[in-house]
Write a protein that holds these residues in place. Structure first.
Motif, short mmCIF file in Angstrom:
data_model
loop_
_atom_site.label_atom_id
_atom_site.label_comp_id
_atom_site.label_asym_id
_atom_site.label_seq_id
_atom_site.Cartn_x
_atom_site.Cartn_y
_atom_site.Cartn_z
N HIS A 228 0.82 -1.18 0.09
CA HIS A 228 0.10 0.08 0.02
C HIS A 228 0.90 1.23 0.11
N ARG A 229 0.76 2.28 -0.85
CA ARG A 229 1.33 3.27 -0.89
C ARG A 229 0.56 4.21 0.27
N VAL A 230 1.31 5.04 0.93
CA VAL A 230 0.67 5.72 2.22
C VAL A 230 0.81 7.26 1.74
N ASN A 231 1.54 7.78 1.22
CA ASN A 231 1.83 9.11 0.58
C ASN A 231 0.93 9.51 -0.52
N TRP A 232 -0.11 9.21 -0.53
CA TRP A 232 -1.25 9.65 -1.56
C TRP A 232 -2.00 10.70 -1.20
N MET A 233 -2.29 11.62 -2.20
CA MET A 233 -3.16 12.77 -2.19
C MET A 233 -4.35 12.46 -3.21
N TRP A 234 -5.38 12.47 -2.61
CA TRP A 234 -6.72 12.34 -3.57
C TRP A 234 -7.34 13.42 -3.50
N ALA A 235 -7.80 13.82 -4.87
CA ALA A 235 -8.50 15.11 -5.21
C ALA A 235 -9.59 14.88 -6.17
N ASN A 236 -10.65 15.72 -5.99
CA ASN A 236 -11.75 15.67 -6.77
C ASN A 236 -11.67 16.64 -7.90
N GLU A 237 -11.87 16.13 -9.25
CA GLU A 237 -11.30 16.93 -10.47
C GLU A 237 -12.52 18.13 -10.54
N ALA A 238 -13.81 17.79 -10.33
CA ALA A 238 -14.69 18.81 -10.46
C ALA A 238 -14.65 20.03 -9.39
N VAL A 239 -14.46 19.71 -8.47
CA VAL A 239 -14.15 20.84 -7.08
C VAL A 239 -13.12 21.45 -7.50
N LEU A 240 -11.89 21.21 -8.10
CA LEU A 240 -10.71 21.66 -8.40
C LEU A 240 -10.98 22.77 -9.57
N LYS A 241 -11.76 22.18 -10.84
CA LYS A 241 -12.32 23.17 -11.48
C LYS A 241 -13.26 24.06 -11.16
N LYS A 242 -14.18 23.84 -10.54
CA LYS A 242 -15.10 24.77 -9.83
C LYS A 242 -14.42 26.16 -9.07
N SER A 243 -13.23 25.63 -8.48
CA SER A 243 -12.63 26.37 -7.72
C SER A 243 -11.48 27.50 -8.34
N GLY A 244 -11.39 27.05 -9.91
CA GLY A 244 -10.38 27.77 -10.59
C GLY A 244 -8.85 27.23 -10.57
N VAL A 245 -8.66 25.81 -9.85
CA VAL A 245 -7.33 25.38 -9.63
C VAL A 245 -6.99 24.51 -10.78
N THR A 246 -5.97 24.95 -11.40
CA THR A 246 -5.46 24.26 -12.46
C THR A 246 -4.17 23.27 -12.21
N GLY A 247 -4.38 22.01 -12.43
CA GLY A 247 -3.06 21.04 -12.36
C GLY A 247 -2.89 20.87 -10.78
N VAL A 248 -2.54 19.75 -10.42
CA VAL A 248 -2.61 19.07 -9.09
C VAL A 248 -1.18 19.84 -8.20
N PRO A 249 -1.27 20.63 -7.00
CA PRO A 249 -0.25 21.16 -6.63
C PRO A 249 1.01 20.05 -5.99
N MET A 250 1.89 20.49 -6.65
CA MET A 250 3.19 19.69 -6.42
C MET A 250 4.09 20.11 -5.11
N THR A 251 3.86 21.29 -4.77
CA THR A 251 4.60 21.68 -3.33
C THR A 251 3.66 22.14 -2.44
N TRP A 252 3.99 22.48 -1.18
CA TRP A 252 3.22 22.89 -0.18
C TRP A 252 2.55 24.22 -0.39
N ASP A 253 3.62 25.04 -0.94
CA ASP A 253 3.01 26.63 -1.25
C ASP A 253 2.24 26.52 -2.29
#
Length: 415
Positions: free
Chosen positions: A137-162
């Protein structure tokens, strides 16, 4: 019976085709849908080899109940052939002199060349295999909802904490919960280890959370890790305390929340809801951790048995667990990936393929790391103490970052 005697007996049993088939009793706590189905497949494989499978399932308590039953059986001199045990607990059982030597099977099946060294070492005691790994099992996953990101104006998956915090601000502004979290100590700890890995990198994670080095635990990097960890908490909702992990996953599935930090067992929830990776949801390494992989490996430790037929069945079981047939069907059901490095991943989904690719890459790069939150890295006493300190810090905003650092360092010193 000495380990060497068991090794000889197992070797003879493996070599001798005339040996009678025997009964294999297996203690586990895989009683839910996909898991029970997977165990059924292992039972079938054993039966085709002419062995009798005796199911010893103990539900509940994440294995705690099973361990209580196992201890009483071993003390009474009547252990099962195999029991679901993982991490440093394997070595603790082996030190009691009750585990069988699986080297004859491991050599015949070439386990050393099929497993990353860090995983193989976890299955051994004093250089001898005493357990067989089932999955990763990989533990260090981050799961994201594609629709929520789009509706929030977030493009792409955040790669850094900033980038993550910039995205979280947009998500909050759009009226969604940025981070779905279940406020239970092991979930806090799961998030914490991904933050430490993302902030400090693989070498720091190893020094702080595997070696429990006091210098690393009290360093400015640990201070930054706790500052980041606290900032993540600011993006969770007020109802998170006490919430089960799968209910947090449901918030992401139902477009109530954007992200969740959780191991790949979360994928089973998305699959059950008919969601497709890359279309409905995204699986990505937690910010800053794409070049590393924290793992949780399930395994079966094998106990010393007196009966030659039972030893033969036990050797068959060890070989079947590491065989390609079981590795594929079990992990397709469980949401994890095969622990063998040479597996064909054609039947697996995109998240599993990415997990497998990163598993192989990190094993070569030396950035394949045992998860402290899931019992893979340190002895249970230290793990429990650190987990408590992490949750106290998470739950009480009055605890300063400096005091949080001190508290975690103090907990790590517990032997």
């Amino acid at each position: 019976m000495k380990l060497s005697h068991v090794a000889t007996a197992v070797a003879l049993a493996v070599a001798g085709s005339a040996a009678m088939a025997g009964e294999v009793e297996v203690l586990h706590w895989w009683t839910s849908g996909g898991e029970a189905k997977s165990v059924g497949e292992l039972k079938k494989i054993m039966q085709t080899k002419g062995n009798t499978w005796k199911d010893f399932a103990v539900a509940g308590g994440g294995g705690d109940n099973a361990m209580t039953v196992l201890k009483s059986r071993v003390v009474a001199g009547n252990p099962p052939a195999a029991a679901q045990i993982k991490g440093p607990a394997i070595q603790e059982w082996a030190a009691e002199g009750v585990l069988a030597n699986l080297d004859p099977v491991a050599k015949a099946e070439k386990w050393d060349s099929l497993l990353p060294k860090v995983v193989a070492d976890g299955m051994k005691y004093k250089g001898n295999y005493v357990a067989a790994p089932v999955n990763v099992h990989r533990v260090n996953w981050m799961w994201a909802n594609e629709a929520v990101l789009k509706k929030s104006g977030v493009t792409g998956v955040p790669m850094t904490w900033d980038e993550f915090f910039a995205a979280a601000d947009k998500i909050k502004k759009a009226g969604f919960i940025p981070v779905a979290h279940g406020g239970q100590n092991w979930q806090d700890f799961t998030t914490f280890e991904s933050v430490v890995l993302g902030v400090g990198g693989p070498k720091f994670y190893q020094d702080a959370l595997i070696k429990l080095d006091q210098k690393a635990l009290t360093s400015p990097t640990m201070t930054k890790s706790l500052e980041t960890f606290r900032k993540v908490k600011g993006y969770t909702d007020a109802a998170s305390p006490g919430r089960d992990w799968n209910l947090a996953t449901a918030m992401v599935i139902q477009e109530k929340a954007a992200f969740q930090f959780m191991g790949d067992w979360a994928k089973g929830e998305f699959t059950a809801a008919g969601k497709v990776p890359g279309k409905d949801y995204i699986c990505a390494a937690a910010p800053g951790t794409a070049n590393a992989y924290t793992f949780n490996v399930d395994s079966f430790a094998m106990f010393k048995l007196k009966d030659a037929a039972a030893q033969k069945a036990q050797a068959d079981l060890a070989a079947a667990i590491m065989g390609t047939e079981f590795q594929e069907v079990f992990n397709l059901n469980k949401g994890s990936i095969p622990v063998r490095l040479n597996m064909d991943m054609a039947k697996f989904d995109d998240c599993a393929k990415l997990s497998s690719k990163d598993f192989v890459a990190s094993s070569k790069a030396g950035t394949l790391l045992p998860s402290i939150a899931h019992g893979m890295a340190v002895k249970p006493a230290a793990e429990g103490a650190i987990k408590d300190a992490v949750s106290q810090f998470w739950n009480d905003d009055k605890i300063s970052v400096a005091d949080g650092v001190k508290s975690i360092a103090k907990a790590a010193a517990i032997q």
